[in-house]
Design an enzyme around this catalytic site. Structure first.
Site, PDB file in Angstrom:
ATOM      1  N   GLU A   1      29.911  22.073  31.242  1.00  0.00           N
ATOM      2  CA  GLU A   1      30.189  21.677  29.857  1.00  0.00           C
ATOM      3  C   GLU A   1      30.690  20.242  29.775  1.00  0.00           C
ATOM      4  OE1 GLU A   1      29.317  23.003  27.143  1.00  0.00           O
ATOM      5  OE2 GLU A   1      28.611  24.909  27.940  1.00  0.00           O
TER       6      GLU A   1
ATOM      7  N   TYR B   1      29.389   7.675  30.417  1.00  0.00           N
ATOM      8  CA  TYR B   1      30.660   8.143  29.823  1.00  0.00           C
ATOM      9  C   TYR B   1      31.668   8.461  30.936  1.00  0.00           C
ATOM     10  CZ  TYR B   1      27.771   8.540  25.667  1.00  0.00           C
ATOM     11  OH  TYR B   1      26.911   8.275  24.635  1.00  0.00           O
TER      12      TYR B   1
ATOM     13  N   TYR C   1      35.148  21.317  21.187  1.00  0.00           N
ATOM     14  CA  TYR C   1      33.842  21.890  21.518  1.00  0.00           C
ATOM     15  C   TYR C   1      33.841  22.463  22.940  1.00  0.00           C
ATOM     16  CZ  TYR C   1      29.377  22.530  23.462  1.00  0.00           C
ATOM     17  OH  TYR C   1      28.356  23.113  24.145  1.00  0.00           O
TER      18      TYR C   1
ATOM     19  N   ASP D   1      27.861  22.666  19.022  1.00  0.00           N
ATOM     20  CA  ASP D   1      27.389  21.370  19.530  1.00  0.00           C
ATOM     21  C   ASP D   1      26.297  20.854  18.588  1.00  0.00           C
ATOM     22  OD1 ASP D   1      25.136  22.841  20.075  1.00  0.00           O
ATOM     23  OD2 ASP D   1      25.062  22.385  22.215  1.00  0.00           O
TER      24      ASP D   1
END
Ligand code: SF4
Length: 370
Positions: free
Chosen positions: A58, A103, A141, A159
């Site tokens: 995730e 990221y 989330y 999502d």
């Protein structure tokens, strides 16, 4: 012992008959159409998936496609099969293994989180949304997804795929992000108490494979009979999004110094900077008017055309400067790393572009330095 009937009944009756019908149709579709992904168990499994693997997948899937995540997930779980192994890994190894996935704050938080779980939490992930939200890198989330999938908590998981399915199913034409509270409310109403993890994954799969952003395959959709957007001919127009503003542009300079023995000058980027904690070539700030910041005195030569890169919030153009420097060169920042001790694959994508441009021609540095 549960009867066979109970074992094959995937959804506890919901109070709202329409929501109940939708959840049941979705569950039946998922049993036939679930994507086979390495962090999942088959639909309807009575066992629960390993929370470590659910968490890892995730976090990797945040802002990232399944196809991009798969090789990284496989590499991480082969090298670090549990949270204790991951927590014990050196930071640089994790950051290098994450290189290219983007990221990078996720990788730093991944390590922080692993060390809390493996240390103070004695190897156990919290099994509630509230407990998961206390951990670094787990937002609403991701927390809801782990709580539902790994621990069977009836949390609504929303999502981008789910957002699209719900906006269409209920024909929500308020533009995003203002539509999000209504979307979450509908998602919560559809979430069953039993097998909420399967339900969450079924919604994601429906959005990824049937209710796609363009050309949704409504004729193959198990929810078509209840879908208001389909009835109104609005499917492809939802969810509505505000018009995108052009991204601001920033510029920067980056310096590729190569010693005569082939060593390259590299540094670890500051934790608080973009690409923080990742290796890279020294450079200037990234702004509208960057100040030159050569890491040592040398005959710096530009390498056209430079490097373009798009981040979420801005576009960057880096002017690449390179130089060949003598073996005794002493940089003001960073350190020289010999070729055998450096794998360009450990660089984040932006820095790999710089590397490939500056060093594409093996004679390039030397020629530029003449
Ligand atoms: Fe999406 Fe079409 Fe299914 Fe509606 S019927 S949920 S628009 S695929």
């Amino acid at each position: 012992m549960a009867s066979k009937r109970n074992r094959t009944t995937r959804v506890t009756e919901l109070a709202d008959p329409a929501a109940d019908r939708i959840a049941r149709r979705l569950a039946a579709w998922y049993r036939q159409n679930a994507r086979d992904l390495p962090w999942r168990l088959p639909p309807g499994s009575r066992a629960r998936p390993d929370p470590y693997r659910v968490w890892l997948s995730e976090v990797m899937l945040q802002q990232t496609t399944v196809a991009a995540v798969l090789p990284y997930y496989r590499n991480f779980t082969a090298r670090w099969p549990d949270v204790a192994a991951l927590a014990a890994a050196p930071d640089a190894e994790i950051m290098a293994a994450w290189a290219g996935l983007g990221y990078y704050a996720r990788a730093r938080n991944l390590l922080k989180c692993a060390r809390i779980v493996a240390g103070p939490l004695e190897g156990r992930f919290p099994d509630t949304l509230a407990g998961l939200l206390e951990l670094p890198g787990i937002g609403p989330y991701t927390g809801a997804a782990i709580a539902a999938i790994a621990f069977g908590r009836p949390e609504a998981v929303v999502d981008g795929n789910v957002e699209r399915v719900i906006a269409r199913l209920f024909s929500i034409d308020t533009p995003l992000p203002a539509a999000r509270p209504a979307i979450r409310e509908h998602a919560a109403r559809l979430t069953p108490a039993t097998n909420p993890g399967d339900h969450a994954q079924a919604m994601m799969d429906l959005g990824a494979t049937v209710c796609t952003p363009r050309a949704p395959r409504c004729s193959a959709c198990p929810l078509a009979a209840d879908c208001l957007a389909r009835q109104r001919g609005l499917a492809e127009t939802l969810p509505r999004r505000p018009r995108r503003k052009a991204l601001p542009r920033r510029r920067g300079l980056v310096y590729v110094a190569r010693r005569t023995d082939g060593a390259l000058l590299l540094e670890t980027r500051p934790e608080t900077a973009m690409l923080g904690g990742m290796p890279g070539f020294p450079g200037s700030d990234w702004s509208a008017d960057p100040a030159p910041a050569p890491p040592l005195a040398a005959d710096w030569q530009p390498v056209p055309p430079g490097v373009q890169h798009v981040f979420t919030h801005f576009r960057l153009h880096l002017t690449v400067l390179r130089a060949e420097v003598p073996s005794g060169a002493t940089p003001e920042r960073g350190a020289f790393v010999l070729p055998g001790a450096f794998d360009p694959r450990s660089l984040p994508t932006l820095m790999r572009k710089v590397h490939d441009l500056a060093l594409a021609d093996p004679q390039g540095v030397q020629a530029a330095g003449r």
